[in-house]
Write a protein that holds these residues in place. Sequence first.
Motif, PDB file in Angstrom:
ATOM      1  N   ASP A 357       0.841  -1.189   0.000  1.00 43.47           N
ATOM      2  CA  ASP A 357       0.000   0.000   0.000  1.00 43.47           C
ATOM      3  C   ASP A 357       0.882   1.246   0.000  1.00 43.47           C
ATOM      4  N   ALA A 358       0.897   1.942  -1.137  1.00 45.93           N
ATOM      5  CA  ALA A 358       1.756   3.128  -1.262  1.00 45.93           C
ATOM      6  C   ALA A 358       1.353   4.212  -0.270  1.00 45.93           C
ATOM      7  N   LYS A 359       0.077   4.270   0.087  1.00 46.41           N
ATOM      8  CA  LYS A 359      -0.381   5.298   1.025  1.00 46.41           C
ATOM      9  C   LYS A 359       0.218   5.088   2.415  1.00 46.41           C
ATOM     10  N   GLN A 360       0.579   3.838   2.717  1.00 47.24           N
ATOM     11  CA  GLN A 360       1.185   3.533   4.012  1.00 47.24           C
ATOM     12  C   GLN A 360       2.707   3.401   3.909  1.00 47.24           C
ATOM     13  N   GLY A 361       3.249   3.844   2.786  1.00 43.67           N
ATOM     14  CA  GLY A 361       4.697   3.817   2.602  1.00 43.67           C
ATOM     15  C   GLY A 361       5.229   2.531   2.008  1.00 43.67           C
ATOM     16  N   GLY A 362       4.347   1.626   1.584  1.00 39.26           N
ATOM     17  CA  GLY A 362       4.793   0.366   1.004  1.00 39.26           C
ATOM     18  C   GLY A 362       5.373   0.552  -0.390  1.00 39.26           C
ATOM     19  N   ASP A 363       6.494  -0.099  -0.675  1.00 43.74           N
ATOM     20  CA  ASP A 363       7.145   0.036  -1.978  1.00 43.74           C
ATOM     21  C   ASP A 363       7.432  -1.311  -2.625  1.00 43.74           C
ATOM     22  N   LEU A 364       6.684  -2.354  -2.232  1.00 42.07           N
ATOM     23  CA  LEU A 364       6.954  -3.684  -2.782  1.00 42.07           C
ATOM     24  C   LEU A 364       6.712  -3.727  -4.285  1.00 42.07           C
ATOM     25  N   LEU A 365       5.696  -2.996  -4.775  1.00 46.73           N
ATOM     26  CA  LEU A 365       5.423  -2.979  -6.213  1.00 46.73           C
ATOM     27  C   LEU A 365       6.622  -2.420  -6.975  1.00 46.73           C
ATOM     28  N   ASP A 366       7.202  -1.358  -6.459  1.00 40.35           N
ATOM     29  CA  ASP A 366       8.388  -0.787  -7.115  1.00 40.35           C
ATOM     30  C   ASP A 366       9.569  -1.751  -7.038  1.00 40.35           C
ATOM     31  N   ARG A 367       9.690  -2.443  -5.920  1.00 41.72           N
ATOM     32  CA  ARG A 367      10.785  -3.408  -5.773  1.00 41.72           C
ATOM     33  C   ARG A 367      10.626  -4.559  -6.763  1.00 41.72           C
TER      34      ARG A 367
END
Length: 678
Positions: A357-367
Amino acid sequence: MKARDLSVLLGVILIIIMLVIPLPGWLLSIFILINITLALIVILVSMNTQNALQFSIFPSLLLLLTLFRLGLNVSTTRSILSEADAGGVVDTFGTFVIGNSPLVGFVVFVILVIINFLVITKGSERVSEVAARFSLDAMPGKQMSIDADLNAGLISEQEAKERRKTVEDEADFHGSMDGASKFVKGDAIAGIVIVLINILFGLIIGMVQMDMSFQEAINTFMRLTVGDGLVSQIPALLISTATGIVVTRTSSSGNNLGSDVSEQLLRYPKLLFIAAGTIFLLGLTPINFFLTSMIAGLLALSGYLLMQQSKEPEIQDVEQEDETESSEMKTQENVVNLINMDPIEFEFGYSLIPLVDAKQGGDLLDRVIMIRRQLAIELGIVIPVVRIRDNIQLNPNEYRLKIKGNEVAQGELLLDHFLAMTPEMEDDTIEGIDTQEPAFGLPAKWISEEHKDEAELSGYTVVDPPSVVSTHITEVIKQHAHQLLGRQETKELIDHLKESYPILVEEVTPEPLAIGDIQKVLSKLLKENISIKNLPIIFETLADFAKLSNDPELLGEYVRQALSSQITQQYVTDDMSLKVITVSGKVEKLIAENIQQTEHGNYLALDPEYQQTIVTTIHEEVEKLTLQEENAIVLCSPAIRMYLKQLLERFLPQVVVLSYNELEPNVQVQSVGVVNVA
């Protein structure tokens, strides 16, 4: 050349002619009517486009129309000042507006110019500037959103390309419109200057050269000037309005402007009753009661009809949706869609949602995007899109990775902790939850943030949860890359190679090797962690040896030998030395004598007792090397490498088996163990 293309070219040439050669009044009248017609068509098209890109030629068209209109201004000015005549259209417009009062006509014209210049043109210019700036600023975010949807499996590669093209086109369009809006502003200013020139010099020329009185000169040249200004400013006003419509167009439902205005303006019928009541109350003042009552009645009737219409479609839509859902469940296509399988799936429990969840600071999609790029560079294949989704059936902190529907890895994460790894030392002073690093199986601990600095000072390698899962995904995909390379993916690699090496590809496939044969060779290399990025060398080798044998196993061995430089760099140290476990001559002879040759390929038919002895011996030697932190590499002759690897594959899959021909001559080989049998 098509007639349409030729007409545009002739039109540009005609504009240049208009700037130089005087035109008769009747021809000017024709061009003026064409100018008004084109402006009317442009504003109608701008109102009926669903988005700005459907009228992407507008910036260039705006330049041509502005140039055409300025050319007409030059021609009509020449005719007005030289002959006191600019054709019937100009004279008619001037007479109709001025009537008996040149001053009133001039004031009406000035008001029209002010509206065009200060209101519409200024507004369009400002909106164009803001739209261009916002479009450029939003490009990176839009690109990341597209990549995120692609990695989440929401869109295909083709759809992602189309979306990226749309984003680029939007940026180009708004940038062009920012510049094109300056043409509109300049055109409005030029119109004002030309009018002043016509009036001032018309009076001078009329009284000095044509012997007119002041009253006659003012009537003649004011009429022609106002007429000329009107036939120029009306199309300019339409084009300016079209510019504003195009740059402010943000259709929300794929409709044209008319549909959006009627749908959104009349979306709340109850508000029409409020408007009707307000207008009716105004009738109680000295304002005309009959007129206000009639307008209020029309508003109330419209509100009532809209409320009735809004109820019927809702019922119909619900019934239609139910029918559609039931019919879709019965169709064969719906059943077929259920059997679709994603090549790679990453599922996680609900506690790990902040990872993506990008709104919660998650960057797994970018990784994941970076993982796909990294593996494309390292392995030479395009990793399929990773389908990422939550699964409530998993434990809250659990995740798992599937390859073609089969679970190949799983693990657990504590998002509010860090993973501290210590392969060499035991330090019980660090408080944490004992666990195992998922990618390499190293002993580790989940520690809180307050113990992070202490752990790093104690020699631990401290990693955050997103990095842990990213590393795990990377290693798992590497291990199963050979399963992801099918015939379709192989065909895409071949087509890509064919763009640069067409003769080489034609010599290998479809004869003597089919795509399936090439796929088996490439999969064999990937299975043993050999990159297939150097496809030209692989195909050169296949072209040389495919005529002798079409056995994928044997061809794979030839390719490995051709890639000796790559394999050497992969395993040797910086000082070009390599510690290996060698195979004794007795074992090599034993394996070579027990190779069975069949029409379906060769295989090792060794006595089980000997097999167990060889595997046990190698396992003991590998454990010794592991304690010394050395890679487990077995070195043997080229004749038995393939069969020895087949033997070890079931028991020791991580052991690397190399042949002498797969190492460069300058490698210093050091034997640290020998495989022998009694």
